[in-house]
Design a protein around this motif. Structure first.
Motif: not given
Length: 238
Positions: A69-71, A73-77, A183, A187, A192
């Motif tokens: 998902t993307v919010d 500039a942040r991306e989470v696996t 990375r 995630s 981090t």
């Protein structure tokens, strides 16, 4: 470059034998596979994007796919999809928009089944409908397992448990490669990259080391003592 191959069930028995398709009526299987096609995708290719229409259900035949998902500039696996496994079944079946994006992490072969054909087949075939319900239930339970892991374990404990699950997936291997870049693993585990690096160093005191992408478990008892695996929650995830 993306190549496309028309699918015939007898050519890909590993797909036809998946729990989702194994018990369905042969004539329905022929119909649904006749509408599907197999594509080969290069690494780092975005397959779907959050908010898009679910035109296809996807089955990863080989390779590796990241759901994320993307919010801003942040991306989470959210999940790593491994072969042979379906993904985005819920969106395809309910004709809803995607809640996650997906991209290939390695070169991947993916079978695409048109969602409309899937829904029609489920309405015709009780065995397929039951199998789809089971698959959705398994995906839900895996989400609960992931949330429990995130809520109940500290950073170092989550990493230890992840290594134990990876080892179990590989027949209790004591040495194995990380399935994705660090990375991505960070995630996936809610860390981090810096926290992951510190946790990797700290695990040397608890039975495991990591050098580059290679994990070595030298004291499984100590690693289990740290992770505290639960026999109900921490089963190997599909």
């Amino acid at each position: 470059m993306v190549s496309r191959i028309i699918m015939r069930a007898e050519e890909f028995p590993e797909i036809a034998s998946l729990p989702l398709f194994a018990t369905m009526q042969p004539e329905v299987r022929v119909d649904i596979f006749g509408s599907a096609f197999l594509q080969v995708f290069p690494p780092q290719l975005t397959l779907i994007e959050t908010g898009g229409r679910a035109d296809f259900m996807n089955i990863l035949v080989d390779g590796l796919v990241e759901l994320f998902t993307v919010d801003g500039a942040r991306e989470v696996t959210m999940q790593l999809v491994r072969p042979v496994s379906s993904f985005i079944l819920a969106a395809a079946y309910t004709d809803q928009r995607y809640l996650m994006s997906a991209r290939t992490l390695n070169a991947s072969r993916i079978l695409l089944i048109p969602s409309q054909h899937l829904r029609e087949a489920i309405s015709r075939d009780g065995a397929l409908a039951a199998a789809a319900m089971t698959e959705l239930a398994v995906r839900y339970r895996n989400i609960v397992r992931s949330l429990t892991d995130m809520k109940m374990r500290q950073t170092l404990e989550r990493l230890a448990n992840f290594f134990l699950l990876e080892s179990e997936r590989l027949n209790n291997a004591v040495q194995f490669q990380l399935p994705a870049e660090k990375r991505v693993i960070a995630s996936l585990l809610g860390m981090t990259p810096e926290n992951l690096s510190r946790a990797c160093s700290a695990l040397a005191a608890h039975g495991a080391t990591i050098s580059g992408p290679t994990v070595q478990i030298f004291d499984r008892v100590a690693l289990r003592a740290l992770a505290r695996p639960d026999p109900v929650i921490d089963t190997m995830r599909s």
